[in-house]
Design a protein around this motif. Structure first.
Motif, mmCIF file in Angstrom:
data_model
loop_
_atom_site.group_PDB
_atom_site.id
_atom_site.type_symbol
_atom_site.label_atom_id
_atom_site.label_comp_id
_atom_site.label_asym_id
_atom_site.label_seq_id
_atom_site.Cartn_x
_atom_site.Cartn_y
_atom_site.Cartn_z
ATOM 1 N N LEU A 1 1.105 -1.079 -0.095
ATOM 2 C CA LEU A 1 0.050 -0.144 -0.018
ATOM 3 C C LEU A 1 1.006 1.188 0.090
ATOM 4 C CD1 LEU A 1 -2.664 1.684 0.304
ATOM 5 C CD2 LEU A 1 -2.707 1.336 2.781
ATOM 6 N N THR A 2 1.796 1.112 0.792
ATOM 7 C CA THR A 2 2.526 2.480 0.978
ATOM 8 C C THR A 2 3.562 2.715 -0.255
ATOM 9 O OG1 THR A 2 4.400 1.098 2.208
ATOM 10 C CG2 THR A 2 2.789 2.457 3.479
ATOM 11 N N SER A 3 3.886 1.461 -0.890
ATOM 12 C CA SER A 3 4.599 1.675 -2.306
ATOM 13 C C SER A 3 3.954 2.223 -3.326
ATOM 14 C CB SER A 3 5.216 0.222 -2.620
ATOM 15 O OG SER A 3 6.132 -0.373 -1.751
ATOM 16 N N ALA A 4 2.498 1.829 -3.285
ATOM 17 C CA ALA A 4 1.535 2.756 -4.414
ATOM 18 C C ALA A 4 1.470 4.000 -4.202
ATOM 19 C CB ALA A 4 0.175 1.710 -4.083
ATOM 20 N N VAL A 5 1.217 4.382 -3.080
ATOM 21 C CA VAL A 5 1.027 5.762 -2.675
ATOM 22 C C VAL A 5 2.425 6.530 -2.747
ATOM 23 C CG1 VAL A 5 0.459 7.509 -0.666
ATOM 24 C CG2 VAL A 5 -0.799 5.494 -1.024
ATOM 25 N N PHE A 6 3.515 6.083 -2.368
ATOM 26 C CA PHE A 6 4.941 6.566 -2.420
ATOM 27 C C PHE A 6 5.215 7.029 -4.117
ATOM 28 C CE2 PHE A 6 9.245 6.097 -3.744
ATOM 29 C CZ PHE A 6 9.943 7.089 -2.712
ATOM 30 N N ASN A 7 4.560 5.958 -5.086
ATOM 31 C CA ASN A 7 5.125 5.908 -6.336
ATOM 32 C C ASN A 7 4.342 6.936 -6.927
ATOM 33 O OD1 ASN A 7 7.315 3.750 -7.357
ATOM 34 N ND2 ASN A 7 6.334 2.973 -5.915
ATOM 35 N N ALA A 8 3.033 6.935 -6.484
ATOM 36 C CA ALA A 8 2.046 7.819 -7.020
ATOM 37 C C ALA A 8 2.557 9.350 -6.951
ATOM 38 C CB ALA A 8 0.766 7.712 -6.427
ATOM 39 N N VAL A 9 2.772 9.568 -5.656
ATOM 40 C CA VAL A 9 3.408 10.845 -5.203
ATOM 41 C C VAL A 9 4.617 11.306 -5.859
ATOM 42 C CG1 VAL A 9 3.820 12.475 -3.046
ATOM 43 C CG2 VAL A 9 2.151 10.604 -2.763
ATOM 44 N N MET A 10 5.609 10.592 -5.912
ATOM 45 C CA MET A 10 6.866 10.889 -6.408
ATOM 46 C C MET A 10 6.730 10.826 -8.109
ATOM 47 S SD MET A 10 8.459 11.385 -3.862
ATOM 48 C CE MET A 10 9.916 12.015 -4.575
ATOM 49 N N SER A 11 5.751 10.264 -8.649
ATOM 50 C CA SER A 11 5.891 10.349 -10.168
ATOM 51 C C SER A 11 4.979 11.294 -10.905
ATOM 52 C CB SER A 11 5.404 8.925 -10.798
ATOM 53 O OG SER A 11 6.372 7.925 -10.471
ATOM 54 N N ALA A 12 3.896 11.741 -9.923
ATOM 55 C CA ALA A 12 2.687 12.864 -10.582
ATOM 56 C C ALA A 12 3.188 13.972 -10.674
ATOM 57 C CB ALA A 12 1.475 12.827 -9.517
ATOM 58 N N PRO A 13 4.100 14.689 -9.971
ATOM 59 C CA PRO A 13 4.467 16.079 -9.989
ATOM 60 C C PRO A 13 5.075 16.179 -11.487
ATOM 61 C CG PRO A 13 5.213 15.384 -7.915
ATOM 62 C CD PRO A 13 4.801 14.254 -8.583
ATOM 63 N N ALA A 14 5.894 15.633 -11.991
ATOM 64 C CA ALA A 14 6.552 15.675 -13.397
ATOM 65 C C ALA A 14 5.569 15.757 -14.428
ATOM 66 C CB ALA A 14 7.651 14.418 -13.471
ATOM 67 N N ALA A 15 4.647 14.787 -14.417
ATOM 68 C CA ALA A 15 3.396 14.558 -15.237
ATOM 69 C C ALA A 15 2.554 15.861 -15.213
ATOM 70 C CB ALA A 15 2.648 13.461 -14.986
ATOM 71 N N VAL A 16 2.345 16.450 -13.970
ATOM 72 C CA VAL A 16 1.570 17.867 -13.915
ATOM 73 C C VAL A 16 2.260 18.885 -14.752
ATOM 74 C CG1 VAL A 16 0.604 19.357 -12.212
ATOM 75 C CG2 VAL A 16 0.229 16.860 -11.893
ATOM 76 N N ILE A 17 3.380 19.126 -14.236
ATOM 77 C CA ILE A 17 4.458 20.024 -14.718
ATOM 78 C C ILE A 17 4.353 20.061 -16.260
ATOM 79 C CG2 ILE A 17 6.658 20.824 -14.688
ATOM 80 C CD1 ILE A 17 6.849 19.905 -11.895
ATOM 81 N N TYR A 18 4.745 18.729 -16.947
ATOM 82 C CA TYR A 18 4.612 18.554 -18.308
ATOM 83 C C TYR A 18 3.232 18.776 -18.833
ATOM 84 C CZ TYR A 18 4.722 16.040 -22.751
ATOM 85 O OH TYR A 18 4.515 15.603 -24.022
ATOM 86 N N ARG A 19 2.369 18.408 -18.364
ATOM 87 C CA ARG A 19 1.006 18.783 -18.971
ATOM 88 C C ARG A 19 0.566 20.369 -18.721
ATOM 89 N NH1 ARG A 19 -3.382 16.808 -14.790
ATOM 90 N NH2 ARG A 19 -2.920 18.871 -13.944
ATOM 91 N N GLU A 20 0.934 20.923 -17.674
ATOM 92 C CA GLU A 20 0.709 22.321 -17.603
ATOM 93 C C GLU A 20 1.663 23.195 -18.524
ATOM 94 O OE1 GLU A 20 -1.780 23.677 -16.129
ATOM 95 O OE2 GLU A 20 -2.220 21.439 -15.668
ATOM 96 N N ILE A 21 2.984 22.824 -18.817
ATOM 97 C CA ILE A 21 3.849 23.485 -19.740
ATOM 98 C C ILE A 21 3.165 23.315 -21.027
ATOM 99 C CG2 ILE A 21 5.973 23.492 -20.918
ATOM 100 C CD1 ILE A 21 7.248 22.692 -18.014
ATOM 101 N N ARG A 22 2.670 22.348 -21.357
ATOM 102 C CA ARG A 22 2.175 21.800 -22.924
ATOM 103 C C ARG A 22 1.026 22.773 -23.094
ATOM 104 N NH1 ARG A 22 6.122 21.053 -25.905
ATOM 105 N NH2 ARG A 22 6.887 18.984 -26.207
ATOM 106 N N ALA A 23 0.296 22.824 -21.957
ATOM 107 C CA ALA A 23 -1.056 23.408 -22.111
ATOM 108 C C ALA A 23 -0.958 25.008 -22.459
ATOM 109 C CB ALA A 23 -2.014 23.179 -20.775
ATOM 110 N N GLN A 24 0.194 25.564 -21.612
ATOM 111 C CA GLN A 24 0.416 26.759 -21.819
ATOM 112 C C GLN A 24 1.071 27.251 -22.965
ATOM 113 O OE1 GLN A 24 -0.019 29.126 -19.306
ATOM 114 N NE2 GLN A 24 0.901 30.861 -20.250
ATOM 115 N N ASP A 25 1.978 26.396 -23.527
ATOM 116 C CA ASP A 25 2.416 26.382 -24.923
ATOM 117 C C ASP A 25 1.464 26.388 -26.037
ATOM 118 O OD1 ASP A 25 5.061 26.466 -23.913
ATOM 119 O OD2 ASP A 25 5.563 24.492 -24.421
#
Length: 299
Positions: free
Chosen positions: A272-296
């Motif tokens: 359970l903690t591995s699932a949450v840990f990986n979600a928390v650590m992988s999601a920021p880059a995806a959000v940043i990429y998504r928002e940069i692309r949307a801004q572009d």
């Protein structure tokens, strides 16, 4: 101008796991399968004693480089299993998180899978590892030259400390600038080794802030979860405080000894903690990429 919220990016993983319990359950099941199958594989291959040796070496590392190298060489068969499995598992869960952030509809159908996207992430991870090793060797050579010159000038200690901090800051800077490589590789269907460098220009501080917040949040989550698990293990053992220590240091002498009730509970907790840990650590880059692309796209 900042094109994304560092706070939103940092806590996106928690939001995903809270709002999508079915996905969290699937990710937990994925880690549970890995955590159950790996011990079976290690025992089947006769590597269980090496696993115990690896855990002992990690708890009591030798200060002698020769001893440490001999220990690593002796554990080579174990690394030959753990490293490839780790790469595949990390690629699969990172892709699942990216898929959920960038394409939620598709994620509901295929939360965890292995295909071309995951294979490209593995190739990128290997490329990044090679680049990191080259950078460390180059930095060590340059640092050694600077230290030698400084020592000759009588300022070795001060320059050594300054060089160490500079090296750490440089590595962090490069890591931040290259951190969007995996999500670019996933989203654009190609191995993007250096594309992140241009995309993160003028965004180092907000990206670093998002990552630092995510790390702080996940550490707090892990510590609280560990306290809860410790309390539960102590309760189930009738107040035996030594039970927690035995669970944290599993008996690798046999399958029956390893899969004790307390260890099974810890495997469930770890999944359970591995699932949450990986979600928390992988999601920021995806959000940043998504928002940069949307801004572009708006420009």
């Amino acid at each position: 101008m900042t094109v994304f919220s560092a706070t939103d990016a940092a806590f996106e993983g928690f939001r995903l796991t809270w709002e999508k319990p079915r996905t969290l359950l699937i990710w937990t099941g994925f880690f549970l399968a890995v955590n159950l199958l790996m011990p079976l594989a290690l025992f089947g291959l006769g590597l269980n004693t090496q696993m115990a040796a690896l855990e002992e070496a990690s708890r009591n590392p030798s200060p002698d480089p020769d001893v440490a190298f001999e220990s690593m060489a002796a554990l080579a068969p174990l690394y030959a299993i753990l490293l490839p499995v780790g790469l595949v598992v990390q690629a699969m869960i990172a892709a699942a998180v990216f898929r959920l952030v960038l394409d939620p509809e598709d994620s509901r159908v295929h939360p965890v899978q292995f295909g071309a996207e995951e294979a490209r992430l593995i190739v990128l991870a290997l490329a990044y590892t090679l680049l990191f090793l080259v950078a460390v060797v180059a930095a060590a050579l340059v640092g050694g030259m600077i230290a030698g010159i400084a020592a000759a000038a009588g300022a070795g200690a001060f320059v050594g400390i300054l060089a160490s901090f500079s090296l750490m800051a440089g590595l962090v800077y490069v890591a931040v600038r290259m951190s969007l490589g995996p999500v670019i590789t996933f989203s654009e269907g190609r191995i993007a080794v250096f594309d992140s460098w241009a995309m993160t220009r003028n965004l180092v501080w907000p990206i670093l802030g998002a990552y630092v917040l995510a790390v702080i949040a996940v550490v707090i989550f892990y510590l609280l979860s560990l306290l809860l698990a410790a309390a539960l293990a102590t309760l189930l053992s009738g107040g035996d405080l030594g039970a927690l220590g035995r669970v944290m240091n599993p008996d690798m002498t046999s399958l029956q000894a390893f899969f004790s009730p307390g260890q099974v509970l810890m495997i469930l907790f770890g999944s359970l903690t591995s699932a949450v840990f990986n979600a928390v650590m992988s999601a920021p880059a995806a959000v940043i990429y998504r928002e940069i692309r949307a801004q572009d796209a708006l420009r």
